[in-house]
Design an enzyme around this catalytic site. Sequence first.
Site, PDB file in Angstrom:
ATOM      1  N   GLU A  40      -2.140  -5.877   6.195  1.00  0.00           N
ATOM      2  CA  GLU A  40      -1.318  -4.705   5.732  1.00  0.00           C
ATOM      3  C   GLU A  40      -0.772  -3.774   6.826  1.00  0.00           C
ATOM      4  OE1 GLU A  40      -3.629  -2.257   3.264  1.00  0.00           O
ATOM      5  OE2 GLU A  40      -2.054  -1.564   2.049  1.00  0.00           O
ATOM      6  N   LYS A 111       3.277  -3.877  -3.019  1.00  0.00           N
ATOM      7  CA  LYS A 111       2.106  -3.622  -3.431  1.00  0.00           C
ATOM      8  C   LYS A 111       2.026  -2.933  -5.070  1.00  0.00           C
ATOM      9  CE  LYS A 111      -2.107  -1.520  -1.769  1.00  0.00           C
ATOM     10  NZ  LYS A 111      -2.686  -0.551  -0.350  1.00  0.00           N
ATOM     11  N   CYS A 146      -4.504  -5.352  -0.146  1.00  0.00           N
ATOM     12  CA  CYS A 146      -5.545  -4.282  -0.178  1.00  0.00           C
ATOM     13  C   CYS A 146      -6.248  -3.856  -1.489  1.00  0.00           C
ATOM     14  CB  CYS A 146      -5.275  -3.535   0.840  1.00  0.00           C
ATOM     15  SG  CYS A 146      -6.567  -2.634   1.678  1.00  0.00           S
TER      16      CYS A 146
END
Length: 265
Positions: A40, A111, A146
Amino acid sequence: MRASVIQIAVDEGESVESRRWRVASLVREQAGADLVVLPELWTTGAFAYEEFGREAEPLDGPTYEAMAKAASDAGVWLHAGSIPERDPEGPLYNTSLVFSPSGDLAAAYRKIHRFGFDKGEAVLMGAGAELVTVRLPGTVLGLSTCYDLRFPELFRSLVDAGAETLVVSAGWPERRRSHWTLLAQARAVENQSFVVACGTAGTHAGVPQAGHSIVVDPWGEVLAEAGADEEVLTVEFDPGKVATTREQFPALKDRLLGLEPPRRP
Ligand SMILES: NC(=O)CCC(=O)C(=O)O
């Protein structure tokens, strides 16, 4: 399927430009792999909040260009990690890019769960709203980034959409390393899927990174795990193991959907 998980060290001593160049050559060195995965926000570091605005780029900016070329030079499927994406009509997004072996963009994933509660990424970036899967020869990737790893419902929805290999591109801190390993194994076991989770090494914005990128099979066995430093983790796995695990231990078929909430007395 041969996968290379490139656990990059993100340290402030290196400029974004040099890191981009260095990462592109690491990707090129993976020629012969089927899938290469990056972490990321490796241009800035996931916790370098002040850099997000400064280093944000349009979807087809310099990181896109460098990674598209690296994917086609190496002839690999490349999950190029994420960039701080500047949407001309909206907020910044934490957006992952996946390229085909010919260097075409196969998918972009914004995300969904932003980290930081009432600060950091959670206030600096917009939330994605779409699940993304990518069909490769032999498997279907389900994309996540994440903090997403903490939300099992996202992964279950990816499985419902056909995912068999769950990719987690992350910048996970050392402070919560035990959660990282535990959650990666949990997501693999409960979804009877491979998990390919790539983190960062080094220290940026004063936050030491966990490293310990990990590849887990659908039975929850750890196939490979990196150490704390920069490392390229290579692993071979049989994507057919998803189907055999789901056939031999068909727990996903026993889901009870649409349970009634408890009645109030
Ligand atoms: N970049 C992130 O999403 C960090 C997530 C994290 O530190 C955690 O979930 O713990």
